[in-house]
Motif scaffolding. Structure first.
Motif, short mmCIF file in Angstrom:
data_model
loop_
_atom_site.label_atom_id
_atom_site.label_comp_id
_atom_site.label_asym_id
_atom_site.label_seq_id
_atom_site.Cartn_x
_atom_site.Cartn_y
_atom_site.Cartn_z
N SER A 198 22.70 57.83 50.86
CA SER A 198 22.47 56.67 51.72
C SER A 198 23.66 55.70 51.67
CB SER A 198 21.18 55.95 51.30
OG SER A 198 20.97 54.79 52.06
N ASP A 199 24.19 55.47 50.47
CA ASP A 199 25.36 54.59 50.32
C ASP A 199 26.59 55.18 51.00
OD1 ASP A 199 24.09 52.57 48.94
OD2 ASP A 199 24.47 53.45 46.98
N GLN B 210 26.70 53.24 65.76
CA GLN B 210 26.99 52.55 64.51
C GLN B 210 25.78 51.75 64.03
OE1 GLN B 210 29.61 49.01 64.30
NE2 GLN B 210 30.85 50.18 62.83
N PHE B 211 25.13 51.04 64.96
CA PHE B 211 23.93 50.30 64.61
C PHE B 211 22.85 51.22 64.06
CE2 PHE B 211 19.63 49.33 66.16
CZ PHE B 211 19.33 48.25 65.35
N TYR B 212 22.68 52.38 64.69
CA TYR B 212 21.63 53.31 64.26
C TYR B 212 21.86 53.77 62.82
CZ TYR B 212 18.83 57.49 63.71
OH TYR B 212 17.96 58.43 63.21
N PHE B 213 23.07 54.25 62.53
CA PHE B 213 23.32 54.80 61.20
C PHE B 213 23.36 53.70 60.13
CE2 PHE B 213 24.89 58.49 63.63
CZ PHE B 213 24.18 59.47 62.99
N PHE B 214 23.86 52.52 60.50
CA PHE B 214 23.82 51.39 59.57
C PHE B 214 22.38 51.04 59.21
CE2 PHE B 214 22.92 46.76 59.74
CZ PHE B 214 23.35 46.42 58.46
N SER B 215 21.55 50.88 60.23
CA SER B 215 20.16 50.48 60.00
C SER B 215 19.36 51.57 59.31
CB SER B 215 19.51 50.10 61.33
OG SER B 215 20.20 49.07 61.97
N ALA B 216 19.59 52.83 59.69
CA ALA B 216 18.85 53.93 59.08
C ALA B 216 19.19 54.06 57.60
CB ALA B 216 19.17 55.23 59.81
N SER B 217 20.47 53.88 57.26
CA SER B 217 20.87 53.98 55.85
C SER B 217 20.27 52.84 55.02
CB SER B 217 22.39 53.98 55.72
OG SER B 217 22.94 52.75 56.16
N GLU B 218 20.22 51.63 55.60
CA GLU B 218 19.63 50.50 54.89
C GLU B 218 18.12 50.68 54.73
OE1 GLU B 218 21.12 47.91 53.35
OE2 GLU B 218 22.89 49.10 53.78
N CYS B 219 17.47 51.15 55.77
CA CYS B 219 16.03 51.38 55.71
C CYS B 219 15.69 52.48 54.71
CB CYS B 219 15.51 51.74 57.10
SG CYS B 219 13.71 51.82 57.21
N SER B 220 16.48 53.54 54.70
CA SER B 220 16.24 54.63 53.75
C SER B 220 16.48 54.16 52.32
CB SER B 220 17.15 55.83 54.07
OG SER B 220 18.51 55.50 53.90
N GLU B 221 17.49 53.31 52.11
CA GLU B 221 17.74 52.79 50.77
C GLU B 221 16.57 51.93 50.30
OE1 GLU B 221 21.19 50.50 48.17
OE2 GLU B 221 21.66 51.65 49.96
N CYS B 222 16.02 51.15 51.21
CA CYS B 222 14.85 50.33 50.88
C CYS B 222 13.69 51.21 50.42
CB CYS B 222 14.45 49.51 52.11
SG CYS B 222 12.95 48.55 51.91
N LEU B 223 13.43 52.29 51.14
CA LEU B 223 12.32 53.19 50.80
C LEU B 223 12.62 54.00 49.54
CD1 LEU B 223 11.27 54.45 54.35
CD2 LEU B 223 10.19 52.70 52.94
N LEU B 224 13.86 54.42 49.36
CA LEU B 224 14.23 55.18 48.17
C LEU B 224 14.11 54.33 46.91
CD1 LEU B 224 17.31 57.15 49.56
CD2 LEU B 224 15.15 58.16 48.76
N LEU B 225 14.50 53.07 47.00
CA LEU B 225 14.35 52.15 45.86
C LEU B 225 12.87 51.95 45.53
CD1 LEU B 225 17.06 49.46 46.66
CD2 LEU B 225 17.11 51.13 44.80
#
Length: 316
Positions: free
Chosen positions: A69-70, A100-115
């Motif tokens: 995700s990072d 760019q917005f999609y991949f930025f937001s998806a990576s942040e959302c996935s990091e939130c759920l993974l944490l």
């Protein structure tokens, strides 16, 4: 604005950093080093966990996906940012802006759920150690990771599709260094109520639920740790979740500062916070897990020893 005379934008100009141009080579060098260190650090985490049998556990399986995700976040934002620092501005197609917005937001959302998933893993390991291996089995680990990525992808895809149906007729300038949700909506000449409502109905509850699960997990973890009689035992129990707790603290602190708090930041402050959020955090995460994790450090030492031994034998 949606009539025959409307001019719909096809390109977006990212204005970047107004106050950085006098030292652009210095900033470019710093940001380039940060990006390269981020890529190397996260790839190193993935390689170490994949290669070391001692690290084949649920916690490190989740850590691999956190590193992915990072990497996704850093690679989505950093090259464009470097171009802006060097050239002053950057012109991209509107489609590229949405991507760019999609991949930025998806990576942040996935990091939130993974944490969140990692906090549940630490809760089981400390509060229910006898049931840990039976509950947190490989099937559940894979399922939780798939759900994290799938939910993130679908929610952000929903945002992106909604945005794509809006009308954008100028101006075509974004006073930022990447395409974020609010700057994109400012370009629209349509009613953006539906897009904002979608974020409130899908994104905000997800964030609150995820943060609530993490907070609840650590309340129970803290209660168990405080009941441990020996100082050594408390330290050992806390050390198993200290890296995750540090990462969670950094992630949510920057998230709340930028998107939740109603404070009107100055442009420079907002850009610095965004830089830390998009480029700093992906670098800090592998550092935290490397410096504060005994297993990772031991695995790294073994890899160095094996590599040095192979190099020495080849010279003989």
């Amino acid at each position: 604005m949606e009539g025959k005379n409307a001019t719909f934008i096809s390109d977006v100009i990212l204005l970047g950093f107004h106050n950085f141009q006098n030292f652009k080579l210095l900033y470019f060098t710093i940001l380039l080093v940060i990006y390269l260190a981020t890529v190397i650090g996260n790839f190193l985490i993935i390689a170490l966990v994949s290669a070391s049998k001692n690290l084949h556990s649920p916690m490190y399986f989740f850590l691999i996906h956190l590193s992915l995700s990072d990497l996704l976040l850093s690679t989505d934002i950093s090259p464009q940012t470097l171009s802006i620092v060097l050239n002053g501005t950057s012109t991209i197609s509107f489609t590229s802006c949405l991507v760019q917005f999609y991949f930025f937001s998806a990576s942040e959302c996935s990091e939130c759920l993974l944490l969140t998933v990692m906090s549940y893993d630490r809760f089981l390991a400390i509060c229910n150690p006898l049931r840990y291996h039976s509950v947190m089995n490989s099937t559940l680990c894979i399922t939780l990771v798939i759900i994290s990525w799938l939910v993130s992808s679908l929610i952000i895809l929903s945002y992106t599709v909604t945005i794509s149906f809006l009308h954008f007729c100028g101006p075509n300038m974004i006073d930022h260094f990447f395409c974020d949700f609010t700057p994109i909506l400012k370009l629209s000449c349509s009613d953006v109520f539906v897009a904002q409502l979608e974020v409130m109905l899908l994104g905000f509850p997800l964030l609150v639920i995820a943060f609530g699960i993490i907070l609840t997990s650590y309340v129970f973890i803290l209660r168990v740790i405080l009941k441990i009689s020996s100082t050594t035992g408390r330290h050992k129990a806390f050390s198993t979740c200290s890296s995750h707790l540090t990462t969670v603290s950094l992630f949510y602190t920057t998230l709340f500062c930028i998107y939740i708090l109603p404070t009107e930041w100055s442009l420079t402050t907002s850009q610095i916070l965004s830089l830390f959020y998009t480029m700093g955090t992906p670098l800090i995460n592998p550092i935290i897990y490397s410096l504060r994790n005994k297993d990772i450090k031991e695995a790294f030492k073994k890899v160095i020893e094996v590599a040095w031994s192979g190099h020495y034998k080849s010279r003989l």
